[in-house]
Design an enzyme around this catalytic site. Structure first.
Site, PDB file in Angstrom:
ATOM      1  N   HIS A  29      45.561  35.785  40.843  1.00  0.00           N
ATOM      2  CA  HIS A  29      45.192  37.050  41.492  1.00  0.00           C
ATOM      3  C   HIS A  29      44.023  37.714  40.774  1.00  0.00           C
ATOM      4  CE1 HIS A  29      46.129  40.830  43.719  1.00  0.00           C
ATOM      5  NE2 HIS A  29      45.613  41.389  42.619  1.00  0.00           N
ATOM      6  N   GLU A  30      44.144  37.859  39.469  1.00  0.00           N
ATOM      7  CA  GLU A  30      43.092  38.533  38.713  1.00  0.00           C
ATOM      8  C   GLU A  30      41.816  37.700  38.646  1.00  0.00           C
ATOM      9  OE1 GLU A  30      43.363  41.544  38.045  1.00  0.00           O
ATOM     10  OE2 GLU A  30      45.509  41.740  38.410  1.00  0.00           O
ATOM     11  N   HIS A  33      39.730  38.530  41.611  1.00  0.00           N
ATOM     12  CA  HIS A  33      38.920  39.730  41.391  1.00  0.00           C
ATOM     13  C   HIS A  33      37.718  39.413  40.504  1.00  0.00           C
ATOM     14  CE1 HIS A  33      41.725  42.337  43.337  1.00  0.00           C
ATOM     15  NE2 HIS A  33      42.674  42.258  42.412  1.00  0.00           N
TER      16      HIS A  33
END
Length: 444
Positions: A29-30, A33
């Site tokens: 997920h990170e 980003h």
């Protein structure tokens, strides 16, 4: 609360499995980003797995500090110019001292499209992870292929087994066997009994041999935290009788349990030639339907299947991707439907799992093998991606709402207002976590 204690017999293993699963999902997920921000020209100062005290860190040549923190319940990417890890506002003093080029490399100085893409990338990468895992697991497991050919016969009690691995099934009780897709409906035409007549092709010869009932009461899997799990049942166990009534067909078992209205049942169990009795109290569960909505049923947590494993073939890439997309869509739609039905009081809030329940399932999945564990990661990754899209400040969905506001009005929300909204969003999330944890503790 007492019902939780036996399932945490190996607490260390459960915690390790939970942290491992969550860390993989958070890292993906990170990274979404981070990498989309980098592609969009936004510099990341910190990439962190976990919160709190830093256990280990390393600075890369681009000026990003990669770190692992002590509390492994999430993570974050802090972009240049952010006031904090949640990107809740800008560091005004730092921003005012930046050149136009330096400002462009911040989350707050980048174009709106770059900021929105960077925010949306986290959940999207979660869905991509789920898609890859679901597709790979299907490719490894394979799909049953026509004609129906036996890969392995399951061990089970009492039945005279004459079928063997490699047999091609032509007829059962004199009826031609259909293609794989119609096999379930085909079994409805047969009368349940322990032994059926199988006409098979074996090494070029056609012969009729005895074989087991198609859908016996053999457990293909046990649901973590279920009545069967609490009673110590494992994969491969077979149910012989319920309250003294013999059971042959898995549908019969489902009907008996479903009609119990939650009363205690005495189950006769067969395991590797030995028999024993177990007392189980069915649990009430609200299950999502393919056509939408929910069906309330009483369950003991046993999943059934065919009396044999059919030969499988590796699916093509398109089939695997399509299957993964279908799984993601089903998880998302059933999750949203479930939240709606709980909010309106149509189903019990006990259908919600909190951190304790998720940790318990992760430990059980890991103990069932790596395929089960990665399936769990794929499911949880989809859930995390969906949760992050909810329009709650602090979550990615809340940031996307702020970006939509900016696109419409031409300016971002006021920093003061933004801080209040973020505090409110954090309060909502903490309240939901506390509520979900109480359901883990107090729901059966």
């Amino acid at each position: 609360m007492d019902s939780l204690i036996p399932s945490f017999g190996n607490l260390a293993f459960t915690l390790v499995a939970f942290v491992a699963a969550l860390s993989i999902i958070v890292a993906i997920h990170e990274y979404g980003h981070y990498i989309v921000g980098k592609w969009s020209g936004i510099k990341a100062d910190v990439f962190s797995i976990g919160f709190g005290p830093v256990l280990a860190s390393k600075m890369d040549r681009h000026g990003t500090r990669w770190q692992i923190a002590a509390i492994p319940l999430g993570g974050f990417v802090k972009f240049s110019g952010d006031a904090d890890a949640a990107s809740a506002g800008s560091d005004a003093e730092m921003i005012h001292q930046m050149t136009p080029a330096e400002l462009r490399a911040t989350m707050h100085g980048a174009p709106l499209w770059a900021r929105a893409a960077t925010v949306a990338a986290g959940p999207i990468f979660n869905f991509i992870l789920s898609l890859i895992l679901f597709g790979l697991l299907l490719s490894i497991r394979g799909v049953a292929s026509d004609p129906m050919t036996i890969e392995r016969v399951l061990a089970q009690p009492g039945a005279e087994i004459g079928i063997e691995a490699g047999d091609v099934i032509l007829q059962i009780d004199g009826q031609d066997v259909p293609e794989i897709e119609g096999f379930g409906a085909f079994s409805d035409q047969l009368t349940p009994r322990p032994v059926l007549d199988y006409t098979v092709e074996r090494a070029g010869r056609i012969m009729t041999v005895p074989g087991p009932w198609l859908y016996p009461t053999v457990a293909h899997s046990i649901t973590p935290g279920s009545a069967a799990d609490d009673a110590g049942l494992v994969e491969g166990d077979a149910i012989l009788a319920v309250d003294g009534v013999d059971i042959v067909d898995f549908d019969q078992l489902r009907d008996v349990v479903g009609g119990s209205d939650g009363k205690e049942l005495m189950i006769d169990v067969w395991r590797a030639g030995e028999t024993f009795q177990a007392i189980m109290t069915p649990q009430r569960r609200d299950l999502p339907l393919a056509e939408g909505g929910f069906e309330t049923r009483w369950l003991i947590g046993i999943t059934g299947g065919l009396a044999f494993e059919p030969m499988r073939m590796r699916p093509g890439v398109i089939e695997a991707v399509s299957y993964g997309a279908d799984q993601i869509w089903f998880i998302m739609t059933s999750s949203i439907s479930g939240l709606y039905h709980m909010a309106t009081g149509q189903i019990s809030t006990c259908n919600m799992s909190g951190p304790i329940g998720i940790a318990e399932v992760s430990g059980q999945a890991a103990s069932d093998g790596w395929m089960s564990f990665f399936w769990f990661i794929a499911v949880l990754s989809t859930a995390v991606g969906l949760l992050n899209l909810f329009p709650i400040p602090v979550l990615d969905g809340g940031h996307l709402v702020f970006h939509a506001w900016e696109a419409i009005t031409g300016h971002p929300p006021n920093d003061r207002v933004l801080h209040y909204l973020m505090a409110g969003g954090l309060t909502i999330l903490l309240a939901l976590m506390v509520f979900a944890t109480t359901t883990d503790i107090f729901c059966p």
